[in-house]
Design a protein around this motif. Structure first.
Motif, PDB file in Angstrom:
ATOM      1  N   VAL A 132      -3.157   5.121  -3.034  1.00  0.00           N
ATOM      2  CA  VAL A 132      -4.246   5.989  -2.584  1.00  0.00           C
ATOM      3  C   VAL A 132      -3.731   7.418  -2.461  1.00  0.00           C
ATOM      4  O   VAL A 132      -2.652   7.655  -1.912  1.00  0.00           O
ATOM      5  N   ASN A 133      -4.514   8.351  -2.958  1.00  0.00           N
ATOM      6  CA  ASN A 133      -4.186   9.770  -2.868  1.00  0.00           C
ATOM      7  C   ASN A 133      -5.094  10.412  -1.818  1.00  0.00           C
ATOM      8  O   ASN A 133      -6.306  10.508  -2.025  1.00  0.00           O
ATOM      9  N   PRO A 134      -4.524  10.879  -0.689  1.00  0.00           N
ATOM     10  CA  PRO A 134      -5.358  11.453   0.376  1.00  0.00           C
ATOM     11  C   PRO A 134      -6.020  12.770   0.003  1.00  0.00           C
ATOM     12  O   PRO A 134      -6.920  13.232   0.713  1.00  0.00           O
ATOM     13  N   ASP A 135      -5.606  13.383  -1.097  1.00  0.00           N
ATOM     14  CA  ASP A 135      -6.218  14.638  -1.528  1.00  0.00           C
ATOM     15  C   ASP A 135      -7.426  14.416  -2.430  1.00  0.00           C
ATOM     16  O   ASP A 135      -8.160  15.338  -2.723  1.00  0.00           O
ATOM     17  N   LYS A 136      -7.661  13.207  -2.857  1.00  0.00           N
ATOM     18  CA  LYS A 136      -8.815  12.901  -3.715  1.00  0.00           C
ATOM     19  C   LYS A 136      -9.968  12.427  -2.837  1.00  0.00           C
ATOM     20  O   LYS A 136     -10.384  11.274  -2.904  1.00  0.00           O
ATOM     21  N   VAL A 137     -10.484  13.355  -2.040  1.00  0.00           N
ATOM     22  CA  VAL A 137     -11.483  12.985  -1.033  1.00  0.00           C
ATOM     23  C   VAL A 137     -12.798  12.530  -1.649  1.00  0.00           C
ATOM     24  O   VAL A 137     -13.447  11.630  -1.110  1.00  0.00           O
ATOM     25  N   GLU A 138     -13.207  13.112  -2.742  1.00  0.00           N
ATOM     26  CA  GLU A 138     -14.474  12.719  -3.376  1.00  0.00           C
ATOM     27  C   GLU A 138     -14.312  11.413  -4.152  1.00  0.00           C
ATOM     28  O   GLU A 138     -15.101  10.492  -3.991  1.00  0.00           O
ATOM     29  N   GLU A 139     -13.286  11.355  -5.001  1.00  0.00           N
ATOM     30  CA  GLU A 139     -13.113  10.205  -5.885  1.00  0.00           C
ATOM     31  C   GLU A 139     -12.688   8.944  -5.142  1.00  0.00           C
ATOM     32  O   GLU A 139     -13.183   7.861  -5.419  1.00  0.00           O
ATOM     33  N   GLU A 140     -11.754   9.077  -4.200  1.00  0.00           N
ATOM     34  CA  GLU A 140     -11.166   7.901  -3.573  1.00  0.00           C
ATOM     35  C   GLU A 140     -11.616   7.668  -2.133  1.00  0.00           C
ATOM     36  O   GLU A 140     -11.374   6.600  -1.597  1.00  0.00           O
ATOM     37  N   GLN A 141     -12.208   8.667  -1.509  1.00  0.00           N
ATOM     38  CA  GLN A 141     -12.659   8.557  -0.115  1.00  0.00           C
ATOM     39  C   GLN A 141     -11.600   7.873   0.754  1.00  0.00           C
ATOM     40  O   GLN A 141     -11.840   6.832   1.362  1.00  0.00           O
ATOM     41  N   PRO A 142     -10.413   8.482   0.821  1.00  0.00           N
ATOM     42  CA  PRO A 142      -9.286   7.822   1.484  1.00  0.00           C
ATOM     43  C   PRO A 142      -9.474   7.582   2.983  1.00  0.00           C
ATOM     44  O   PRO A 142      -9.033   6.546   3.494  1.00  0.00           O
ATOM     45  N   ILE A 143     -10.129   8.474   3.678  1.00  0.00           N
ATOM     46  CA  ILE A 143     -10.296   8.283   5.127  1.00  0.00           C
ATOM     47  C   ILE A 143     -11.300   7.174   5.412  1.00  0.00           C
ATOM     48  O   ILE A 143     -11.069   6.320   6.279  1.00  0.00           O
ATOM     49  N   GLU A 144     -12.372   7.137   4.664  1.00  0.00           N
ATOM     50  CA  GLU A 144     -13.342   6.054   4.829  1.00  0.00           C
ATOM     51  C   GLU A 144     -12.694   4.711   4.516  1.00  0.00           C
ATOM     52  O   GLU A 144     -12.875   3.727   5.236  1.00  0.00           O
ATOM     53  N   TRP A 145     -11.918   4.658   3.432  1.00  0.00           N
ATOM     54  CA  TRP A 145     -11.187   3.446   3.064  1.00  0.00           C
ATOM     55  C   TRP A 145     -10.264   3.010   4.203  1.00  0.00           C
ATOM     56  O   TRP A 145     -10.236   1.843   4.574  1.00  0.00           O
ATOM     57  N   LEU A 146      -9.558   3.970   4.783  1.00  0.00           N
ATOM     58  CA  LEU A 146      -8.635   3.684   5.877  1.00  0.00           C
ATOM     59  C   LEU A 146      -9.382   3.136   7.093  1.00  0.00           C
ATOM     60  O   LEU A 146      -9.003   2.116   7.665  1.00  0.00           O
ATOM     61  N   ARG A 147     -10.448   3.791   7.459  1.00  0.00           N
ATOM     62  CA  ARG A 147     -11.222   3.379   8.642  1.00  0.00           C
ATOM     63  C   ARG A 147     -11.897   2.021   8.442  1.00  0.00           C
ATOM     64  O   ARG A 147     -12.176   1.324   9.405  1.00  0.00           O
ATOM     65  N   ASN A 148     -12.149   1.658   7.194  1.00  0.00           N
ATOM     66  CA  ASN A 148     -12.772   0.366   6.897  1.00  0.00           C
ATOM     67  C   ASN A 148     -11.751  -0.745   6.698  1.00  0.00           C
ATOM     68  O   ASN A 148     -12.092  -1.823   6.211  1.00  0.00           O
ATOM     69  N   GLY A 149     -10.515  -0.490   7.060  1.00  0.00           N
ATOM     70  CA  GLY A 149      -9.508  -1.540   7.042  1.00  0.00           C
ATOM     71  C   GLY A 149      -8.453  -1.435   5.964  1.00  0.00           C
ATOM     72  O   GLY A 149      -7.607  -2.310   5.849  1.00  0.00           O
ATOM     73  N   ILE A 167       0.840  -1.193   0.000  1.00  0.00           N
ATOM     74  CA  ILE A 167       0.000   0.000   0.000  1.00  0.00           C
ATOM     75  C   ILE A 167       0.881   1.250   0.000  1.00  0.00           C
ATOM     76  O   ILE A 167       1.724   1.423   0.873  1.00  0.00           O
ATOM     77  N   VAL A 168       0.664   2.125  -0.982  1.00  0.00           N
ATOM     78  CA  VAL A 168       1.370   3.402  -1.085  1.00  0.00           C
ATOM     79  C   VAL A 168       0.353   4.522  -0.947  1.00  0.00           C
ATOM     80  O   VAL A 168      -0.700   4.496  -1.595  1.00  0.00           O
ATOM     81  N   ILE A 169       0.687   5.508  -0.118  1.00  0.00           N
ATOM     82  CA  ILE A 169      -0.125   6.711   0.046  1.00  0.00           C
ATOM     83  C   ILE A 169       0.707   7.861  -0.500  1.00  0.00           C
ATOM     84  O   ILE A 169       1.795   8.141   0.017  1.00  0.00           O
ATOM     85  N   SER A 170       0.227   8.526  -1.532  1.00  0.00           N
ATOM     86  CA  SER A 170       1.012   9.587  -2.166  1.00  0.00           C
ATOM     87  C   SER A 170       0.100  10.552  -2.918  1.00  0.00           C
ATOM     88  O   SER A 170      -0.964  10.159  -3.398  1.00  0.00           O
ATOM     89  N   LEU A 171       0.561  11.784  -3.038  1.00  0.00           N
ATOM     90  CA  LEU A 171      -0.154  12.783  -3.829  1.00  0.00           C
ATOM     91  C   LEU A 171       0.250  12.734  -5.298  1.00  0.00           C
ATOM     92  O   LEU A 171      -0.371  13.383  -6.124  1.00  0.00           O
ATOM     93  N   ASP A 172       1.265  11.982  -5.601  1.00  0.00           N
ATOM     94  CA  ASP A 172       1.896  11.994  -6.913  1.00  0.00           C
ATOM     95  C   ASP A 172       1.143  11.131  -7.929  1.00  0.00           C
ATOM     96  O   ASP A 172       1.552  10.024  -8.248  1.00  0.00           O
ATOM     97  N   ASP A 173       0.036  11.660  -8.448  1.00  0.00           N
ATOM     98  CA  ASP A 173      -0.771  10.930  -9.430  1.00  0.00           C
ATOM     99  C   ASP A 173      -0.277  11.122 -10.861  1.00  0.00           C
ATOM    100  O   ASP A 173      -0.301  10.205 -11.655  1.00  0.00           O
ATOM    101  N   ASN A 174       0.129  12.344 -11.189  1.00  0.00           N
ATOM    102  CA  ASN A 174       0.430  12.674 -12.583  1.00  0.00           C
ATOM    103  C   ASN A 174       1.757  12.127 -13.074  1.00  0.00           C
ATOM    104  O   ASN A 174       1.982  12.057 -14.272  1.00  0.00           O
ATOM    105  N   THR A 175       2.627  11.776 -12.153  1.00  0.00           N
ATOM    106  CA  THR A 175       3.897  11.201 -12.590  1.00  0.00           C
ATOM    107  C   THR A 175       4.040   9.784 -12.034  1.00  0.00           C
ATOM    108  O   THR A 175       3.789   8.821 -12.742  1.00  0.00           O
ATOM    109  N   ALA A 176       4.401   9.652 -10.777  1.00  0.00           N
ATOM    110  CA  ALA A 176       4.730   8.318 -10.235  1.00  0.00           C
ATOM    111  C   ALA A 176       3.578   7.329 -10.383  1.00  0.00           C
ATOM    112  O   ALA A 176       3.764   6.233 -10.914  1.00  0.00           O
ATOM    113  N   ARG A 177       2.403   7.670  -9.921  1.00  0.00           N
ATOM    114  CA  ARG A 177       1.278   6.723  -9.989  1.00  0.00           C
ATOM    115  C   ARG A 177       0.986   6.343 -11.437  1.00  0.00           C
ATOM    116  O   ARG A 177       0.797   5.171 -11.768  1.00  0.00           O
TER     117      ARG A 177
END
Length: 187
Positions: A153-170, A124-134
């Motif tokens: 997972v990109n923590p700044d994509k709150v609508e598209e990826e819902q990173p906090i909900e994903w995290l809390r759900n395991g 699991i990688v958490i990064s903001l780098d979507d346009n290059t690395a991802r």
């Protein structure tokens, strides 16, 4: 009845640590990164810090991230695996990237320490780098099997990826979060 959540070891890029800013920063990306880091602190998950990742954090972390990191250590939510450099993976990535551009080689090798740490732990990688690395690792996953099942997972994509909900759900593996499914365009 609350579902049991299994601990996941998360590789968090220094881009998240830098963007968290200080506790008063109101820029949306800063708020999203701080909220994500706080959610990591308040769940069972650990962070992965290899020497290479730690060095990047030391260079780039914000004041908030520095304090957060101390809290993570004090709560024993710190995983520091001793991993060897994967020469085969480096060679494959450099070969694929070289076919495209020198910029791509630089971008991919800069973040290869995240991939190595993810492969040695829970992928699991958490990064903001979507346009290059991802994007680049996603495209490379067509030729490098080891990359296919890495969750990004990109923590700044709150609508598209819902990173906090994903995290809390395991922080479970979900098909649309895998590198192999991120981009339709493959090299």
């Amino acid at each position: 009845m609350v579902a049991k959540v299994n601990l996941q070891r998360l590789v968090i890029d220094a881009s998240v640590a830098r963007s968290a800013g200080d506790k008063n920063a109101t820029y949306p990306q800063s708020v999203h990164c701080r909220e994500f880091l706080l959610a990591v602190l308040n769940t069972c998950h650990q962070i992965v810090m290899t020497p290479a990742i730690r060095a990047e954090w030391d260079k780039h972390q914000s004041s908030y991230a520095r304090k957060w990191r101390i809290q993570m250590i004090s709560r024993k939510k710190w995983n520091s695996p001793n991993i060897s450099i994967n020469d085969s993976l480096w060679s494959q990535v450099e070969s694929i990237a070289a076919d495209v551009s020198n910029k791509r080689i630089a971008e991919m090798t800069k973040d290869l320490c995240l991939i190595e740490a993810a492969l040695a732990t829970d992928k699991i990688v958490i990064s903001l780098d979507d346009n290059t690395a991802r994007k680049f690792f996603s495209e490379a996953s067509i030729k490098i099997d080891e990359l296919k099942n890495i969750v990004w997972v990109n923590p700044d994509k709150v609508e598209e990826e819902q990173p906090i909900e994903w995290l809390r759900n395991g922080a479970k593996v979900e098909s649309d979060r895998l590198l192999m499914n991120y981009s339709d365009k493959k090299i």
